[in-house]
Design a protein around this motif. Structure first.
Motif, PDB file in Angstrom:
ATOM      1  N   ALA A  51     -39.404  10.923 -14.722  1.00 55.97           N
ATOM      2  CA  ALA A  51     -39.784  11.721 -15.356  1.00 55.97           C
ATOM      3  C   ALA A  51     -40.124  11.593 -16.717  1.00 55.97           C
ATOM      4  O   ALA A  51     -41.225  12.241 -17.339  1.00 55.97           O
ATOM      5  CB  ALA A  51     -39.175  13.146 -15.009  1.00 55.97           C
ATOM      6  N   LEU A  52     -39.504  11.176 -17.437  1.00 55.20           N
ATOM      7  CA  LEU A  52     -39.477  10.946 -18.914  1.00 55.20           C
ATOM      8  C   LEU A  52     -40.723   9.925 -19.321  1.00 55.20           C
ATOM      9  O   LEU A  52     -41.436  10.389 -20.018  1.00 55.20           O
ATOM     10  CB  LEU A  52     -38.110  10.437 -19.689  1.00 55.20           C
ATOM     11  CG  LEU A  52     -38.224   9.836 -21.148  1.00 55.20           C
ATOM     12  CD1 LEU A  52     -38.247  10.975 -21.738  1.00 55.20           C
ATOM     13  CD2 LEU A  52     -36.901   9.153 -21.581  1.00 55.20           C
ATOM     14  N   THR A  53     -40.758   8.863 -18.623  1.00 54.74           N
ATOM     15  CA  THR A  53     -41.712   7.922 -18.573  1.00 54.74           C
ATOM     16  C   THR A  53     -43.228   8.686 -18.270  1.00 54.74           C
ATOM     17  O   THR A  53     -44.258   8.649 -19.083  1.00 54.74           O
ATOM     18  CB  THR A  53     -41.761   6.751 -17.744  1.00 54.74           C
ATOM     19  OG1 THR A  53     -40.530   6.157 -18.156  1.00 54.74           O
ATOM     20  CG2 THR A  53     -42.923   5.844 -18.007  1.00 54.74           C
ATOM     21  N   GLU A  54     -43.192   9.658 -17.424  1.00 53.73           N
ATOM     22  CA  GLU A  54     -44.489  10.133 -16.995  1.00 53.73           C
ATOM     23  C   GLU A  54     -44.913  11.466 -18.261  1.00 53.73           C
ATOM     24  O   GLU A  54     -45.943  11.534 -18.543  1.00 53.73           O
ATOM     25  CB  GLU A  54     -44.358  10.937 -15.689  1.00 53.73           C
ATOM     26  CG  GLU A  54     -45.455  11.797 -15.263  1.00 53.73           C
ATOM     27  CD  GLU A  54     -45.368  12.603 -14.032  1.00 53.73           C
ATOM     28  OE1 GLU A  54     -46.063  13.067 -13.434  1.00 53.73           O
ATOM     29  OE2 GLU A  54     -44.144  12.326 -13.207  1.00 53.73           O
ATOM     30  N   HIS A  97     -33.709   2.424 -27.339  1.00 55.34           N
ATOM     31  CA  HIS A  97     -33.009   3.323 -27.243  1.00 55.34           C
ATOM     32  C   HIS A  97     -31.494   3.476 -27.218  1.00 55.34           C
ATOM     33  O   HIS A  97     -30.757   4.490 -27.796  1.00 55.34           O
ATOM     34  CB  HIS A  97     -33.516   4.429 -26.049  1.00 55.34           C
ATOM     35  CG  HIS A  97     -35.241   4.594 -26.090  1.00 55.34           C
ATOM     36  ND1 HIS A  97     -35.876   4.048 -25.311  1.00 55.34           N
ATOM     37  CD2 HIS A  97     -35.855   5.206 -27.046  1.00 55.34           C
ATOM     38  CE1 HIS A  97     -37.230   4.284 -25.573  1.00 55.34           C
ATOM     39  NE2 HIS A  97     -37.130   5.081 -26.708  1.00 55.34           N
ATOM     40  N   GLY A  98     -31.155   2.273 -26.596  1.00 57.22           N
ATOM     41  CA  GLY A  98     -29.817   2.077 -26.416  1.00 57.22           C
ATOM     42  C   GLY A  98     -29.427   0.598 -26.690  1.00 57.22           C
ATOM     43  O   GLY A  98     -30.110  -0.326 -26.395  1.00 57.22           O
ATOM     44  N   ILE A  99     -28.256   0.477 -27.304  1.00 60.48           N
ATOM     45  CA  ILE A  99     -27.712  -1.037 -27.565  1.00 60.48           C
ATOM     46  C   ILE A  99     -26.540  -1.364 -26.906  1.00 60.48           C
ATOM     47  O   ILE A  99     -25.248  -0.633 -27.136  1.00 60.48           O
ATOM     48  CB  ILE A  99     -27.557  -1.252 -29.050  1.00 60.48           C
ATOM     49  CG1 ILE A  99     -28.925  -0.946 -29.712  1.00 60.48           C
ATOM     50  CG2 ILE A  99     -27.307  -2.602 -29.641  1.00 60.48           C
ATOM     51  CD1 ILE A  99     -29.029  -0.775 -31.367  1.00 60.48           C
ATOM     52  N   LEU A 100     -26.105  -2.455 -26.371  1.00 60.04           N
ATOM     53  CA  LEU A 100     -25.124  -2.940 -25.867  1.00 60.04           C
ATOM     54  C   LEU A 100     -24.597  -4.495 -26.465  1.00 60.04           C
ATOM     55  O   LEU A 100     -25.679  -5.228 -26.355  1.00 60.04           O
ATOM     56  CB  LEU A 100     -25.233  -2.999 -24.432  1.00 60.04           C
ATOM     57  CG  LEU A 100     -24.014  -3.658 -23.543  1.00 60.04           C
ATOM     58  CD1 LEU A 100     -22.712  -3.025 -23.588  1.00 60.04           C
ATOM     59  CD2 LEU A 100     -24.410  -4.132 -22.086  1.00 60.04           C
ATOM     60  N   GLU A 112     -34.021  10.351 -24.343  1.00 60.96           N
ATOM     61  CA  GLU A 112     -34.578  11.762 -24.122  1.00 60.96           C
ATOM     62  C   GLU A 112     -34.385  12.306 -25.553  1.00 60.96           C
ATOM     63  O   GLU A 112     -35.005  12.803 -26.092  1.00 60.96           O
ATOM     64  CB  GLU A 112     -33.672  12.568 -23.355  1.00 60.96           C
ATOM     65  CG  GLU A 112     -34.132  12.044 -21.704  1.00 60.96           C
ATOM     66  CD  GLU A 112     -33.454  13.065 -20.743  1.00 60.96           C
ATOM     67  OE1 GLU A 112     -33.926  13.122 -19.572  1.00 60.96           O
ATOM     68  OE2 GLU A 112     -32.206  13.414 -20.914  1.00 60.96           O
ATOM     69  N   ARG A 113     -33.114  12.203 -26.034  1.00 59.08           N
ATOM     70  CA  ARG A 113     -32.815  12.620 -27.602  1.00 59.08           C
ATOM     71  C   ARG A 113     -33.722  12.094 -28.572  1.00 59.08           C
ATOM     72  O   ARG A 113     -34.380  12.805 -29.606  1.00 59.08           O
ATOM     73  CB  ARG A 113     -31.382  12.516 -27.880  1.00 59.08           C
ATOM     74  CG  ARG A 113     -30.486  13.324 -27.178  1.00 59.08           C
ATOM     75  CD  ARG A 113     -29.090  12.635 -27.365  1.00 59.08           C
ATOM     76  NE  ARG A 113     -27.970  13.313 -26.540  1.00 59.08           N
ATOM     77  CZ  ARG A 113     -26.897  13.022 -26.514  1.00 59.08           C
ATOM     78  NH1 ARG A 113     -26.184  11.998 -27.081  1.00 59.08           N
ATOM     79  NH2 ARG A 113     -25.965  13.124 -25.507  1.00 59.08           N
ATOM     80  N   GLN A 114     -34.009  10.715 -28.454  1.00 59.20           N
ATOM     81  CA  GLN A 114     -34.991  10.203 -29.408  1.00 59.20           C
ATOM     82  C   GLN A 114     -36.378  10.427 -29.391  1.00 59.20           C
ATOM     83  O   GLN A 114     -37.097  10.512 -30.227  1.00 59.20           O
ATOM     84  CB  GLN A 114     -34.524   8.706 -29.350  1.00 59.20           C
ATOM     85  CG  GLN A 114     -33.220   8.165 -29.915  1.00 59.20           C
ATOM     86  CD  GLN A 114     -32.929   6.941 -29.537  1.00 59.20           C
ATOM     87  OE1 GLN A 114     -33.685   6.069 -29.886  1.00 59.20           O
ATOM     88  NE2 GLN A 114     -31.778   6.588 -29.034  1.00 59.20           N
TER      89      GLN A 114
END
Length: 294
Positions: A34-37, A102-105, A285-287
């Motif tokens: 949904a976010l990508t769309e 968006h995220g780092i591991l 989503e936040r970014q």
């Protein structure tokens, strides 16, 4: 030897982390699509691996595969074993500044020559989806919004899935690492459990384990917790993973006394990855300025 995945000969019910994690991953995948769309952007998790430790390579590969299935792009950054702390910090700083990440591991352990705390603090807090920075630790301690350390977060989600309410319960945590033992104790305390921290040097550990309504084993020693010490009816969460698919709890004997117990593997491990993916989606989503579920 792999522990049995059937409860036919056990009094305890197995806490199936694989099944619970699958449901979380399915919801995360739907949100990612949904976010990508809506935005045209694909959530992205950057994985950073120093060296080629076989276990770490396997863990990273597993996480990247789960990302793909959940509709999250994985950007892998392999670094030589000789990478210095300064070079690692530079890599993490660059990823923190990259708007497409968006995220780092940072896969840990990163090596005995690396200052892991300095490396973790190079991760931007809004991208700390593994919950390893001091800011994330403070948020967990004060029960404020932020990213949970993934294994403790997964443990709490597993307890919820099996309707285990920590309120008023005596919780004993065996282990004191900054990304597992300490934060899971804080999370249990925030849910109104009475928490006792123990570790490998605790005197008369057995007597404290016997008082636990909820036991979290995270000491990193095979079968360190003996089944005979489990309180009848206790909930046993084994967050240990040792060679031979052996946890930190003496499984068969503990399962004869506990009401609920996690298997190793198939208990806590899948939950850790599920929470990592979910928090990566939260971060994206936040970014991107999108309200969850909107």
């Amino acid at each position: 030897m792999t522990q049995p995945m059937t409860d036919s000969a056990l009094s305890a019910r197995l806490m199936d982390g694989t099944a619970v994690a699958r449901r979380i991953a399915e919801r995360t995948a739907a949100r990612a699509a949904a976010l990508t769309e809506r935005t045209g952007a694909t959530p992205c998790l950057a994985t950073v691996l120093v060296g080629e430790d076989p276990a770490s390579v396997t863990y990273v590969r597993m996480k990247r595969n789960r990302c793909e299935k959940a509709g999250i792009r994985s950007r892998h950054v392999p670094l030589p074993a000789a990478t210095t702390t300064e070079e690692l910090i530079a890599t993490l700083t660059a990823l923190s500044a990259d708007p497409e990440v968006h995220g780092i591991l940072l896969q840990h352990p990163a090596g005995p020559h690396i200052d892991e705390r300095a490396a973790f603090e190079a991760i931007a807090p809004e991208k700390d989806v593994d919950g390893v920075t001091m800011r994330s630790f403070a948020a967990m301690g004060f029960a404020l919004p932020g990213f949970a350390s993934c294994t403790p977060g997964g443990i709490m989600r597993l307890l919820d899935a099996y309707d285990v309410d920590p309120t008023g319960k005596r919780a004993v945590v065996v282990g004191r690492s900054a990304i597992l033992g300490k934060p899971v104790g804080m999370m249990l305390l925030a849910r109104d459990a009475t928490v006792t921290y123990c570790h490998s040097r605790t005197q008369d550990l057995s007597s404290l384990v016997r008082e636990a309504d909820i036991l979290v084993a995270a000491v990193g020693r095979p079968e360190f917790i003996k089944g005979a010490d489990i309180k009848p009816g206790a909930v046993v969460v084994d967050a240990g993973y040792n060679p031979g698919n052996v946890g930190d709890v003496e499984f068969t004997a503990a399962a004869e006394r506990a009401s609920l117990i996690t298997p190793v593997p198939g208990g806590v491990g899948p939950m850790t990855i599920a929470v990592l993916l979910e928090q990566t989606l939260d971060a994206a989503e936040r970014q991107l300025g999108v309200t969850a579920g909107a």
